[in-house]
Design a protein around this motif. Sequence first.
Motif, mmCIF file in Angstrom:
data_model
loop_
_atom_site.group_PDB
_atom_site.id
_atom_site.type_symbol
_atom_site.label_atom_id
_atom_site.label_comp_id
_atom_site.label_asym_id
_atom_site.label_seq_id
_atom_site.Cartn_x
_atom_site.Cartn_y
_atom_site.Cartn_z
ATOM 1 N N LYS A 169 0.852 -1.191 0.000
ATOM 2 C CA LYS A 169 0.000 0.000 0.000
ATOM 3 C C LYS A 169 0.881 1.231 0.000
ATOM 4 C CE LYS A 169 -3.182 -2.526 3.034
ATOM 5 N NZ LYS A 169 -3.713 -2.631 4.409
ATOM 6 N N ASP A 170 0.578 2.163 -0.865
ATOM 7 C CA ASP A 170 1.325 3.421 -0.885
ATOM 8 C C ASP A 170 0.719 4.323 0.188
ATOM 9 O OD1 ASP A 170 3.012 5.454 -1.510
ATOM 10 O OD2 ASP A 170 1.926 6.108 -3.289
ATOM 11 N N ASP A 171 1.001 3.989 1.423
ATOM 12 C CA ASP A 171 0.281 4.602 2.534
ATOM 13 C C ASP A 171 1.170 4.606 3.769
ATOM 14 O OD1 ASP A 171 -1.805 5.745 3.852
ATOM 15 O OD2 ASP A 171 -3.145 4.009 3.755
ATOM 16 N N VAL A 172 0.666 5.225 4.835
ATOM 17 C CA VAL A 172 1.426 5.201 6.086
ATOM 18 C C VAL A 172 1.323 3.818 6.726
ATOM 19 C CG1 VAL A 172 1.179 7.672 6.526
ATOM 20 C CG2 VAL A 172 -0.543 6.087 7.421
ATOM 21 N N ILE A 173 2.377 3.480 7.481
ATOM 22 C CA ILE A 173 2.460 2.163 8.112
ATOM 23 C C ILE A 173 2.510 2.352 9.625
ATOM 24 C CG2 ILE A 173 3.862 0.076 8.344
ATOM 25 C CD1 ILE A 173 4.898 0.630 5.493
ATOM 26 N N PRO A 174 1.438 2.050 10.326
ATOM 27 C CA PRO A 174 1.441 2.218 11.786
ATOM 28 C C PRO A 174 2.067 1.006 12.466
ATOM 29 C CG PRO A 174 -0.728 1.513 11.044
ATOM 30 C CD PRO A 174 0.136 1.581 9.820
ATOM 31 N N ILE A 175 2.904 1.269 13.457
ATOM 32 C CA ILE A 175 3.503 0.175 14.238
ATOM 33 C C ILE A 175 2.985 0.222 15.670
ATOM 34 C CG2 ILE A 175 5.680 -0.476 15.353
ATOM 35 C CD1 ILE A 175 7.050 -0.302 12.748
ATOM 36 N N SER A 176 2.866 1.441 16.175
ATOM 37 C CA SER A 176 2.416 1.613 17.556
ATOM 38 C C SER A 176 1.738 2.969 17.685
ATOM 39 C CB SER A 176 3.619 1.528 18.504
ATOM 40 O OG SER A 176 3.289 2.035 19.773
ATOM 41 N N LYS A 177 0.785 3.032 18.602
ATOM 42 C CA LYS A 177 0.087 4.312 18.831
ATOM 43 C C LYS A 177 1.032 5.384 19.364
ATOM 44 C CE LYS A 177 -4.434 2.223 19.693
ATOM 45 N NZ LYS A 177 -5.459 1.873 20.702
ATOM 46 N N ILE A 178 2.142 4.960 19.984
ATOM 47 C CA ILE A 178 3.043 5.954 20.574
ATOM 48 C C ILE A 178 4.149 6.389 19.614
ATOM 49 C CG2 ILE A 178 2.602 5.177 22.939
ATOM 50 C CD1 ILE A 178 5.293 3.710 22.854
ATOM 51 N N LEU A 179 4.167 5.780 18.397
ATOM 52 C CA LEU A 179 5.189 6.123 17.410
ATOM 53 C C LEU A 179 4.562 6.843 16.221
ATOM 54 C CD1 LEU A 179 7.606 3.118 16.734
ATOM 55 C CD2 LEU A 179 8.240 5.452 17.277
ATOM 56 N N PRO A 180 5.258 7.835 15.646
ATOM 57 C CA PRO A 180 4.772 8.400 14.378
ATOM 58 C C PRO A 180 4.683 7.289 13.336
ATOM 59 C CG PRO A 180 6.625 9.692 15.233
ATOM 60 C CD PRO A 180 6.528 8.451 16.071
ATOM 61 N N SER A 181 3.670 7.331 12.470
ATOM 62 C CA SER A 181 3.537 6.305 11.426
ATOM 63 C C SER A 181 4.699 6.421 10.440
ATOM 64 C CB SER A 181 2.205 6.468 10.691
ATOM 65 O OG SER A 181 1.136 6.106 11.531
ATOM 66 N N TYR A 182 5.098 5.288 9.911
ATOM 67 C CA TYR A 182 6.158 5.250 8.897
ATOM 68 C C TYR A 182 5.515 5.402 7.516
ATOM 69 C CZ TYR A 182 9.038 3.235 12.634
ATOM 70 O OH TYR A 182 9.714 3.009 13.810
ATOM 71 N N LYS A 183 6.278 5.972 6.584
ATOM 72 C CA LYS A 183 5.810 6.053 5.204
ATOM 73 C C LYS A 183 6.338 4.836 4.440
ATOM 74 C CE LYS A 183 7.482 10.280 4.919
ATOM 75 N NZ LYS A 183 7.753 11.709 4.825
ATOM 76 N N SER A 184 5.634 4.463 3.377
ATOM 77 C CA SER A 184 6.054 3.259 2.642
ATOM 78 C C SER A 184 7.437 3.426 2.025
ATOM 79 C CB SER A 184 5.028 2.911 1.555
ATOM 80 O OG SER A 184 4.808 4.015 0.702
ATOM 81 N N ASP A 185 7.857 4.686 1.739
ATOM 82 C CA ASP A 185 9.216 4.856 1.192
ATOM 83 C C ASP A 185 10.261 5.035 2.291
ATOM 84 O OD1 ASP A 185 8.395 7.360 1.947
ATOM 85 O OD2 ASP A 185 8.851 8.356 0.042
ATOM 86 N N ASP A 186 9.854 4.847 3.563
ATOM 87 C CA ASP A 186 10.810 4.875 4.682
ATOM 88 C C ASP A 186 11.338 3.476 5.013
ATOM 89 O OD1 ASP A 186 10.558 7.588 5.088
ATOM 90 O OD2 ASP A 186 9.068 7.401 6.690
ATOM 91 N N LEU A 187 10.833 2.444 4.350
ATOM 92 C CA LEU A 187 11.256 1.077 4.659
ATOM 93 C C LEU A 187 12.760 0.955 4.440
ATOM 94 C CD1 LEU A 187 8.320 -0.878 2.978
ATOM 95 C CD2 LEU A 187 8.579 -0.263 5.400
ATOM 96 N N THR A 188 13.476 0.539 5.469
ATOM 97 C CA THR A 188 14.939 0.632 5.446
ATOM 98 C C THR A 188 15.596 -0.339 4.461
ATOM 99 O OG1 THR A 188 15.002 -0.869 7.335
ATOM 100 C CG2 THR A 188 15.067 1.473 7.823
ATOM 101 N N TRP A 189 14.849 -1.337 4.007
ATOM 102 C CA TRP A 189 15.389 -2.308 3.043
ATOM 103 C C TRP A 189 14.968 -1.973 1.610
ATOM 104 C CZ3 TRP A 189 12.029 -3.321 7.058
ATOM 105 C CH2 TRP A 189 10.679 -3.405 6.702
ATOM 106 N N SER A 190 14.245 -0.881 1.428
ATOM 107 C CA SER A 190 13.689 -0.562 0.119
ATOM 108 C C SER A 190 14.757 -0.051 -0.854
ATOM 109 C CB SER A 190 12.581 0.491 0.279
ATOM 110 O OG SER A 190 12.037 0.820 -0.977
ATOM 111 N N VAL A 191 14.867 -0.703 -2.006
ATOM 112 C CA VAL A 191 15.742 -0.244 -3.100
ATOM 113 C C VAL A 191 14.934 -0.429 -4.392
ATOM 114 C CG1 VAL A 191 18.065 -0.343 -4.107
ATOM 115 C CG2 VAL A 191 17.678 -1.260 -1.806
ATOM 116 N N PRO A 192 13.951 0.460 -4.655
ATOM 117 C CA PRO A 192 13.017 0.232 -5.763
ATOM 118 C C PRO A 192 13.678 0.105 -7.134
ATOM 119 C CG PRO A 192 12.732 2.421 -4.786
ATOM 120 C CD PRO A 192 13.620 1.659 -3.890
#
Length: 458
Positions: A169-192
């Motif tokens: 999903k080209d969307d925000v990725i929630p991990i926890s209510k206490i953390l800012p949501s991650y963006k899909s292009d923030d994935l640390t293993w991403s090399v499109p």
Amino acid sequence: MAKQKHVLCVPLPAQGHVTPLLKLSHCIADHGFKVTVVNTESVHAQVMADNQRDEGPNPIKFVGFPDGLHTDKERKDWAKLLESISRVMPGHLQEFIEKVKQQSTGNEDEQISFVIADLNAGWALEVAERMGIERAGFWPASVSSLALTLHIPKLIEGGFIDNEGIALKDDVIPISKILPSYKSDDLTWSVPEDLTLQKAFFKWASAIVHHSKRSTLYLCNSFHELEASACGVIPGVLLVGPLLASTRLLHCRGSLWNEDLTCSNWLDQHPPQSVIYVAFGSTTIFSPEQFYELAHGLEKIGQPFLWVIRPDMTDGPVNKFYGTFLQRVRNHGKLVQWAPQEEVLAHPSVACFFTHCGWNSTLEGLSNGIPLLCRPYFADQCLNRSFICDVWRVGLEVDGDENGVITRHEVRTKILAVLGSDEIRANCLRMKEMARKSVSEGGLSLKNLESFIELIKA
């Protein structure tokens, strides 16, 4: 008299991983421990060359193991490097520990009693566990990036990524209510642009999840005021950063390149907050076109700049342009192959830091109150960029055009914007104060380090 414990430290063989774990190794050695740092033979040779340039005794012992590769070209291929070291290094490490044990029969001081391993080299934790040795994981990046990595199984389960780490999903990725949501292009293993490399990175990230179970303690190069919310989602995190060099570390920085020591004298010749420092780390590669645009942007702004340009920083020839560029900027630009970055960022003449957003560079910039201009390359750098610009508000991002090229106009515009922002400057100074307090007497990072020292003394 209490026994002197022997601690073995194992970084991933890359500049951004060797540097912080070597700094932690020095902190441990300062408390009277024997410390041995393990590298691959190629990285070991570079660290030793750096060590020989400096004077004074080194309290740390260094050893090098074969990495299973034959050429430096192979070592620059991340997929090959990661696969090879995870296959051949565990055996070398076990042999080394056994050899130390045999040689020190009757002298328990020499035997290895504790292993600290970069979670990116988590196979070392498995070796330690198998041999009955106490251990802790080390994370050289942000706690937020560790939280993202350790949540990979839940991200797959929740339908946010597939089994190869690709965002569904080209969307925000929630991990926890206490953390800012991650963006899909923030994935640390991403090399499109390179899906083969992305698969290798994701496989490695998934291995970190597996290896992390071999330790209940994770030492992180960060500080509580910076990442308090991320700490709440990972049990066992102990923040001991920022791990910065000090006078006691100058005898071995762990630099894998020759630092140009003329930088400080050059900086001395410029007024306070006037110099733009430009450095994109040890792995960033530019196309010739992108290199030209950056160069023209720095040239046109008319302010003094110090630019770190590695010999392997472009994927095409720029020699002809480079020579004429050097001539044109000789009065206000200095170009070096590698710089003593912490000394540069601590210099009063530096006004801003144009960076790839590697975690060490990010922490060094924040710890000196320097505004950041962000051009991430890969791995955790995009995630760091998001925190720098959107959460901590201590910098700005340069944006690419429709072809992904950052133009000279964009470079000039964003440098002027970051230099002219009172809000960014104020946030940077506040961050500097928090970073310094965390490692000073009574600071939480220093207390955490002291409690860890007591743990490995036991």
